[in-house]
Structure formats: structure tokens, C-alpha cells
Design an enzyme around this catalytic site. Structure first.
Site: not given
Length: 925
Positions: A757, A641-642, A639
């Protein structure tokens, strides 16, 4: 590899870890000192932490790692020492000689020059004539090791033979201590003195595989006194292992020789508690595993074959040193954790103060106004009640007043034997004194009746309002103290309030000579006096006094007296109310300035102090995890992500399988912020609906050592909610995971945390039996409400309108769940059409602020649409709390379970398909 090489490698790693701990400790001490200095200037102590552990930590870090040699005899110790050094540095000692003499403590340390000296336990050097001074030596002279016979004042039996050698074994700072042999000192006391203030690894030289009763008793005393000392029992006997085993066979009387002898020694040690290994996971393992347990902390072990001694020794020393390092890092991390918890609690206190103080001021203003209005209404509108009250007071007190006047003796008046006064002046004095007596007693009676009539106001106002004012003035006093000002006892508001309350509860009706009532009263008195026949002198007796008193009471005008009382009330109330209003305004100004400074301090705490301490806390905990469990091995990328990349990991410690999130902060600020977020997440209690962080390790070598990488270890899940819905997740399964999400949000809120979030990709699924359940993950934005700065964070389409203003609380998570629930009910992951039409983030934000929400799809039923609509209400006060959302989801789930046909309609993919849009997507799911 030689023993020296193996141990040097371990000591070198240990020294590197100690150096890192020393750096963190030094930074901690400097930071705490800076915080104390800064907070003193700013007017409040933010840290409040006296770093009492600093001295203990420094003493622990300055202690050298040390091998302490115990044994069955001095000869056995000598053989083991020579094996360690690889040369006969210690003289051979026979059993007979070993038992017939006392032997002093010998300590070996590194030195470029070979030196010998006697040192007392308090580090004072003792001047003595040693044999080693007279000639060069390779083996220590036996005479210098023996304790001389005889006792005198200059006896040196307690002195340590301090030897410095240029030996490779000692070069990295390792020390070796050979314990003394002295019948006058108990084994327990000797062990305590030798292991005090050193980082020890204890070896026990065994020349006989069968422990003697005395040795068993000595070792048992350690366990009985809770002196837990791990030892490596090493067999160095001259007999071959086979011969020794055979000799021990007859002692046991059963089984095969080799197996029996090995178990025989282990059994003896196990019975006294020396052969138990404690794993880091708190699992107990029997000693029959030869001590080769990966990831375990070995308490004690046995080396029967001297050929295996180097490897066993290295492993044992490594684990002993790890214990010391873990103790250091744990102590340091507790300091950081305590400080951060203090910061968070103080931030909550500051936030509460900023919320409560304006409400207290408004409460005081409102309640004082109500009190003043009530009392004023009493004075203005209840004149008839006051008149009746005055009339009742006069009637009830008449007999008492007249009796008091009758028995009164005049002062300063000349009365002859016939009870006559000498002049009209004396008569006027008599009348005046009677008047004052009547008015005084009447004043007391009226005041008492008036207090009783309005006493109901006492419970309504005096307690709460007084406490509120006192609290506000006390806070203002503390603010002046912390800011370094001169404290003055300024309780103007309390004093003004007391005057108002006195007007209500401590009424002192003063009928002044200048009042309208008194003018009328005096006129009546003059008329009374003028009506008397002046040519006849009155007899000033009891009857005259009674008559004058009754006449005075009869001439009183009750209505005018009531009016006079009302006027007094109004005057006093107005004056006290004005004083209170002025004092409250001054108090409000002081608190406004104080709260502004408090907010500045809270922001400094949140943005500067707490993140810097959090970085040190992450370093200390990461170093502890690295020491205990090692560096995790990252597998394939699973994975991205940001803020980081997630890798698979087969296992790390007891986490199997694990996921490793690698984050490389670009600068100190990002590192500090990451550390603070990590701290919040790491300290969330374990819960079934929240993915727990299992640990962290900082890779300082990443990027050539310029940009350390933080590796965060957590449980590996199967997939996220986004992927599950995209792949075609059943309706009831989606509904169950949605409830799991709400349960997780509710738990976070109960811990004072806001996630900020919530979205599909931040919900991970795992298999629980035959079904998949959900856990909330990625708590990167998760913070306590008091520590939030109002920054705009989150995923755009899930962000509540108030997030853009910077003023929000935990209901933003309920809003985000409403958007997530839209996807749950829709059964797909495509953007809502209303959001897809927005060409930019700014347009999306403006649309959300104007009230634009995802559209209602035909597949939605009324209950689900109503629930998501309530969750994404623009006014946060109108949104349901998480408990209400749970109840609504339970009701929906129950309705579908009772009607299987409805489930079938939900599991059909929506018929509505939109043409793919060419617009650029500015949102993330």
C-alpha cells in the site's frame, strides 16, 4: 490513607493483571493443544512447540505476593511488622533478648479464623505444643517464636510458625514473612530460601542509621553472589531523626547534620550496590532522588521518616509487583513470538517446496532425456568409433588373451599322454572353453575402453540428477510418513536411473549365443573345425591352444561386433528410459497430491493458526506495555483512515511526541488479522526510513467491554507526503523523499516483507536538521511473501495488474512507487487524467489490466518518465528492482544539482489546469 488500604489497592490491581495473564496462558495452552491435534491429523506438525514454559508460568502466577522482613535485629523486625499491621501482633523484643536467642521464621496469611501452627519447609505440619494453643492472644506468644535450646531428633528449629489472621492487610492474598535469626545459617542462604518461589518485596528494618561491619558484609555478599534483591530500608529507631542525625554527625565529621546523615546511609548502601535505580529506558539515576522517579523500577530505597513509610512502601511494592508481572508477560510473549516465527519459517518452507518441487521434476525429466539421447546418439551415430574402439581393444588385449589361453587347463576333458582327445565331443568342449575364455577377456577389455570413451558424461549427469531424484523420493517418503501411511521403500526412479547410468558407466557387454555376432562367430568356428583333418587327432598342447585363440581373434568381425554392442545399448537404454519415465510420472503424481495438501496446510496456518497465536501475542505484549508504561492519554484527533483514528499524545514512556492509532476490530477475525499485521510491523528492525511502532495497549473497557480498542503507539511525524506536495514542496525535496521511500521499500523487501500500500499518504515527513525526510508508515497490509493469501488489497490507482489475479510478489511495491513518482514529478496531488475518466473502480481495474497508465505531462523530463514507465510495467519481470530505482533517482538528482537552472523549472507550478470533474472519485491517494 492507611498502609492496609494502600497495599490492598496495589494487590487488587496486581491480581487483576494476573487474572488477565492467566486467561491468556490458558488460551495459549488450549490453542497449542488444538494445533497439535489438528496438525497430526493433517499430516505435519505445524507448531512444533513444546510449551515448556507453562509449568514455570503457572508456578509464578500461583505464588502469592509476599512482604519479606529483614532487619538489623529481631526487635527492629518486630517494630516494622507491627507498623504494617497497625496493631501489636508481634511481641516487642529488646536488643539484649534479640541477640541472646534464635528466632524462627513467622509467616502471616489470611484466614477467617485466627490459627497458629508449625509447618516444615516441605509443607508438612508439625505437631507441637504451642503456648498459643492454651489461651486467646492478640500478640503472638514470645515462647512460640523462640527456637528452643538443645538439639534432638524431634527438633523443630527449621519449622515455620504459620499464622492465619483475619486482617485487612492480608485479605487480597498478600503474605508477610519475618525472616529467622539463626547464627548457624548464613545471611545469603537465608535470603535465598526466603525469596524462593514467591513474588517478594523485601523490607529491611533499620534501628541504627549506621550499619555495622557485619551487616555491611552480609549485604555485600548478596551483590558479590549476583543475588539481586531490591530492599526498602526503613528506619524505625526509637530516637528522633534529629538525635540520630546528630549522633551520626561525629562519625562523618563534616557538613550539616541533616544532609550528612542522609548521605551517610545512602553512601554505605551505594558502596555495596543497593542504592542504584534502573529506569525502564536503561538510564541510571543516583539514589539521592528519594526514589520518586516516574516510570522507574526502583531497586532499593531508604525511608528515614516513618511518616513517609506508607507512601514509600506502596510505591516500592507496586514496582516490585510490576517486575513480577513484566517477567510473566515477557515469558508468555516469548512463547508466542517463538511460535509465530516458527509458523512464518514453515510457511516459507512450504512455499519454497511448492515452487522448487515442480522445477526439480522438470529438471529430472529434462536431464534424463538429455542423458538418454546422448547415449542413444552414441550407439546410433558412432558405429565407426565403436568399431575402432573394438579393434583397438582386440589389438591391445591379443597378447594377454593368448597367454591366458595358452596356460589354461581344460575342465571335464579326457586327454591321454600323447595330448590327444578321445573323441570329437571332447575336442568341441576344448574349443568351447577356449571360446568362452576369449570372449570373456575380450568382453572385459571392450567394456573398459567403452567406459573411458564416454566417461565425460559422469560429471554432467550422474551427480546432480541422482541427488535431485533422491531428494524427490525422500520427500515422497516423508509425506507418506506424516500422513500416517505405511512406508514402503519405493525408489523406482532411482533404480531406473541407475540402469541408464549402468548402461553408460558400468557396461557389461554380453555377447549372447543368439546374437548375430555369435552366430557368425560359431559358423567360423565350425568351418575351422571342419577344415581340420579328422583322421589325424590334433595334439592339445600349448601351441594348439595359441593357434586356436589367434584364429578365433582373427576371425572376429569388428563391424558386426560394434553393431551388436550398439544394439545392446539401444535395447537397454530404451528399457531403462521407459522405466524411468513411468517412475517419474508416479513420483509426480505423489508430489502433486502432497503439494495440494501442503498448500491447504499453509492456508490453514496463515488464516487460522498464525492469526490466533498473533492475537495472544498482542495481548501479552500489550499487557506488558500497560504494566510498564501505563495507558496512553489520547489528545486531539490528527488523522482518520479506513481502519482507525489517529490521536496526538504528548508522551508515552520515552516516546515524545507520540501518535496513537486507535483501532476497534468488529469481530474476532478482524482482531486476529490486526494482531498478525501488528506482529509483522512490530518486529521489523528499526530503520531510518520506516516508522517504528513503539508499543500497544488494549483498552478492554472500550464500548462497555464488548469491543476492545487496540491503541497502537508510534512516533508522531510532522505531516505526510500528500500534504507536503499539496502545500508546494520543492522539486529537490520531493526527489529526496522519493529516494527515502525507495530505501524504505528496499529495507522491507530485505526482511521478506511486502508493503502492498505504497502511496503519498503512507509516507510521513520529519525534520532532520534543515531538511524534511520521509518514512514509510501504515504497514497494515505488510506481510511476509510466504504468508500472503493473494487477497486484493491496497489503494486502487496504485495497485499493479497482477494484484487482481491474486498471484503477485514484492514487485507490486515497485509498481506503486511508479505511480507515486508520477505525483512527485507532477508537483500536484490531482488524479491523473487517464484515471479520473474512470467512473468506477471496476472500470479503473479493467483499464489498468489493459495497460492504461497515468499520462505524460509536459513538465516530465525523459529520465523521470522512463523510470516511472519501467516501474509500472505490466509484466512484473520487466520492472526494475529497488536497487536499480535508487541508482536511477541518484542519477536524476545529480543531474539537477549540477544544473541549478533545471531545478527552477521544476519548482514552477504546472501551467496545465483542468476543469473540475463532476465524476465521483472511486480512488484514494
Amino acid at each position: 490513607m492507611s498502609i492496609s488500604a494502600l497495599l490492598r489497592s496495589e494487590i487488587n490491581v496486581f491480581n487483576q493483571d494476573v487474572s488477565r495473564i492467566r486467561v491468556v496462558l490458558s488460551e495459549t495452552a488450549d490453542l497449542f493443544e488444538e494445533i497439535e491435534a489438528t496438525t497430526q491429523l493433517s499430516g505435519v506438525q505445524l507448531s512444533g512447540e513444546s510449551f515448556v514454559e507453562e509449568d514455570d508460568l503457572r508456578r509464578l502466577m500461583e505464588s502469592a505476593p509476599c512482604l519479606i522482613i529483614f532487619g538489623q535485629s529481631q526487635g527492629a523486625k518486630a517494630a516494622l511488622v507491627n507498623k504494617l499491621f497497625g496493631e501489636p501482633i508481634y511481641p516487642e523484643i529488646s536488643d539484649e533478648e534479640s541477640n541472646s536467642h534464635s528466632w524462627r521464621t513467622v509467616r502471616f496469611r489470611y484466614g477467617r479464623l485466627q490459627t497458629v501452627g508449625l509447618t516444615l519447609p516441605d509443607q508438612y505440619e508439625l505437631v507441637d505444643n504451642l503456648v498459643a494453643y492454651d489461651r486467646p492472644w492478640k500478640t503472638l506468644p514470645l515462647e512460640d517464636i523462640k527456637v528452643k535450646d538443645g538439639k534432638n531428633e524431634d527438633d523443630s528449629s527449621a519449622a515455620i510458625l504459620d499464622v492465619q489472621l483475619s486482617n485487612i492487610l492480608l485479605k487480597e492474598g498478600l503474605e508477610v514473612i519475618i525472616t529467622p535469626s539463626d547464627n548457624s545459617t548464613s545471611f545469603l542462604d537465608m535470603v535465598k530460601s526466603c525469596t524462593d518461589d514467591v513474588l517478594y518485596a523485601c523490607l529491611y528494618a533499620v534501628s541504627e542509621l549506621k550499619l555495622s561491619p557485619k551487616e555491611v558484609q552480609q549485604l555485600s555478599e548478596l551483590e558479590e553472589n549476583n543475588l539481586h534483591i531490591p530492599m526498602l530500608f526503613t528506619y524505625i529507631g526509637e530516637a528522633s531523626p534529629t538525635t540520630a542525625m546528630t549522633e551520626n554527625l561525629s562519625y562523618q565529621g563534616q557538613g550539616k547534620a541533616g544532609k550528612l546523615t542522609r548521605l551517610g546511609l545512602y553512601e554505605q548502601l551505594s558502596r555495596i550496590g543497593f542504592m542504584t535505580m534502573v529506569l525502564s529506558s536503561d538510564t541510571l539515576i543516583d539514589g539521592n532522588s528519594n526514589g520518586t522517579v516516574t516510570g522507574s523500577v526502583l531497586e532499593s530505597d531508604v525511608v528515614e521518616d516513618i511518616e513517609n513509610f506508607p507512601q514509600k512502601l506502596c510505591s516500592f511494592v507496586s514496582m516490585c509487583l510490576k517486575n513480577s508481572l513484566v517477567a510473566m508477560t515477557t515469558m508468555l510473549h516469548l512463547v508466542h513470538k517463538r511460535s509465530l516465527n516458527s509458523f512464518i519459517m514453515r510457511a516459507f518452507d512450504m512455499q519454497r517446496d511448492m515452487m522448487v518441487t515442480p522445477k526439480r521434476l522438470e529438471f529430472a525429466r529434462t536431464k534424463e532425456q538429455e542423458l538418454s539421447d546422448t547415449l542413444l546418439k552414441l550407439a546410433l551415430e558412432k558405429q565407426e568409433e565403436i568399431r575402432i574402439l573394438v579393434s583397438d581393444a582386440i589389438r591391445a588385449a591379443r597378447h594377454s588373451i593368448v597367454s591366458t589361453v595358452t596356460d589354461y587347463e581344460f575342465i571335464g576333458v579326457n586327454i591321454d599322454q600323447d595330448m590327444h582327445v578321445a573323441s570329437g565331443r571332447d575336442l568341441r568342449i576344448c574349443n568351447g572353453q577356449i571360446r568362452e575364455l576369449v570372449v570373456g577377456r575380450l568382453n572385459h577389455e571392450i567394456a573398459g575402453k567403452l567406459v573411458d570413451s564416454i566417461n565425460v558424461l559422469r560429471e554432467s549427469y550422474i551427480g546432480t540428477l541422482t541427488r535431485c531424484i533422491n531428494s524427490l523420493e525422500q520427500q515422497d517418503k516423508e509425506s507418506i510418513f506424516y500422513s500416517g501411511g505405511i512406508i514402503k521403500e519405493n525408489h523406482a526412479a532411482t533404480a531406473a536411473l541407475r540402469q541408464i547410468l549402468n548402461a553408460a558407466y558400468q557396461v557389461n557387454v554380453q555377447i549372447s549365443p543368439g546374437s548375430a555376432f555369435m552366430r557368425n562367430f560359431l559358423d567360423k568356428m565350425k568351418q575351422l573345425i571342419q577344415s581340420l583333418p579328422w583322421h589325424t587327432q590334433p595334439t592339445i598342447d600349448r601351441e594348439w591352444k595359441r593357434k586356436v585363440a589367434n584364429d578365433m581373434l582373427d576371425k572376429l568381425n569388428e563391424s558386426k561386433l560394434a553393431k551388436s554392442i550398439g544394439e545392446q545399448f539401444r535395447d537397454r537404454l530404451k528399457q531403462s528410459h521407459d522405466q524411468f519415465t513411468h517412475a517419474l510420472k508416479q513420483l509426480e503424481l505423489h508430489h502433486t497430491g502432497r503439494l495440494e495438501k501442503a498448500e491447504e496446510r499453509r492456508q490453514k496456518l496463515r488464516k487460522i493458526h498464525a492469526p490466533r497465536v498473533a492475537k495472544l501475542a498482542m495481548e501479552s505484549s500489550s499487557l506488558r506495555d500497560l504494566i510498564m508504561y501505563g495507558m496512553p492519554l489520547c489528545g486531539k484527533e490528527i488523522g482518520r483512515g479506513q481502519y482507525g483514528v489517529v490521536y496526538s499524545c504528548d508522551h508515552w514512556h520515552n516516546v515524545k511526541p507520540a501518535a496513537i492509532k486507535s483501532v476497534v476490530p468488529p469481530d474476532d477475525k478482524h482482531m486476529n488479522d490486526l494482531a498478525l499485521e501488528f506482529y509483522y510491523t512490530k518486529n521489523v528492525p528499526e530503520h531510518d526510513r520506516v516508522v517504528a511502532l513503539r508499543g500497544s495497549v488494549i483498552d478492554y473497557s472500550y464500548g462497555g467491554g464488548t469491543t476492545p480498542a487496540v491503541l497502537i503507539i508510534m512516533d508522531r511525524m510532522q505531516r505526510d507526503f500528500y500534504s507536503a506536495i499539496k502545500a508546494g514542496f520543492g522539486w529537490m525535496e520531493r526527489l529526496k523523499v522519493a529516494r527515502d521511500v525507495v530505501e524504505g521499500i528496499r529495507f522491507l523487501h530485505s526482511q521478506g516483507l511486502v508493503h502492498r500500500d505504497i502511496k503519498l499518504k503512507n509516507v510521513l515527513l520529519y525534520r532532520d536538521g534543515d531538511e524534511e525526510r520521509g518514512k514509510i508508515t501504515d504497514l497494515g497490509f505488510c506481510k511476509p511473501e510466504a504468508m500472503m493469501s493473494g487477497s486484493i488489497v491496497g489503494t486502487p490507482i496504485h495497485m499493479a495488474p497482477e494484484l487482481f489475479s491474486g498471484h503477485y510478489e514484492n514487485s507490486v511495491d515497485v509498481y506503486a512507487f511508479g505511480i507515486l513518482f508520477w505525483y512527485v514529478c507532477a508537483g500536484h496531488v490531482r488524479l491523473p487524467l487517464n484515471f479520473e475518466q474512470c467512473s468506477s473502480k471496476d472500470q479503473l481495474f479493467n483499464s489498468v489490466k489493459k495497460g492504461v497508465r497515468p499520462e505524460r505531462l509536459p513538465i516530465f523530463d525523459e529520465d523521470c518518465w522512463e523510470l516511472m514507465s519501467q516501474c509500472w510495467e505490466s509484466n512484473s519481470l520487466n520492472r526494475p528492482i529497488t536497487g536499480q530505482v535508487e541508482a536511477a533517482l541518484d542519477a536524476v538528482s545529480k543531474r539537477y544539482l549540477n544544473n541549478p537552472d533545471l531545478i527552477a523549472t521544476k519548482n514552477v507550478a504546472p501551467l496545465e489546469r483542468r476543469k473540475p470533474s463532476n465524476r465521483r472519485k472511486h480512488t484514494r491517494h
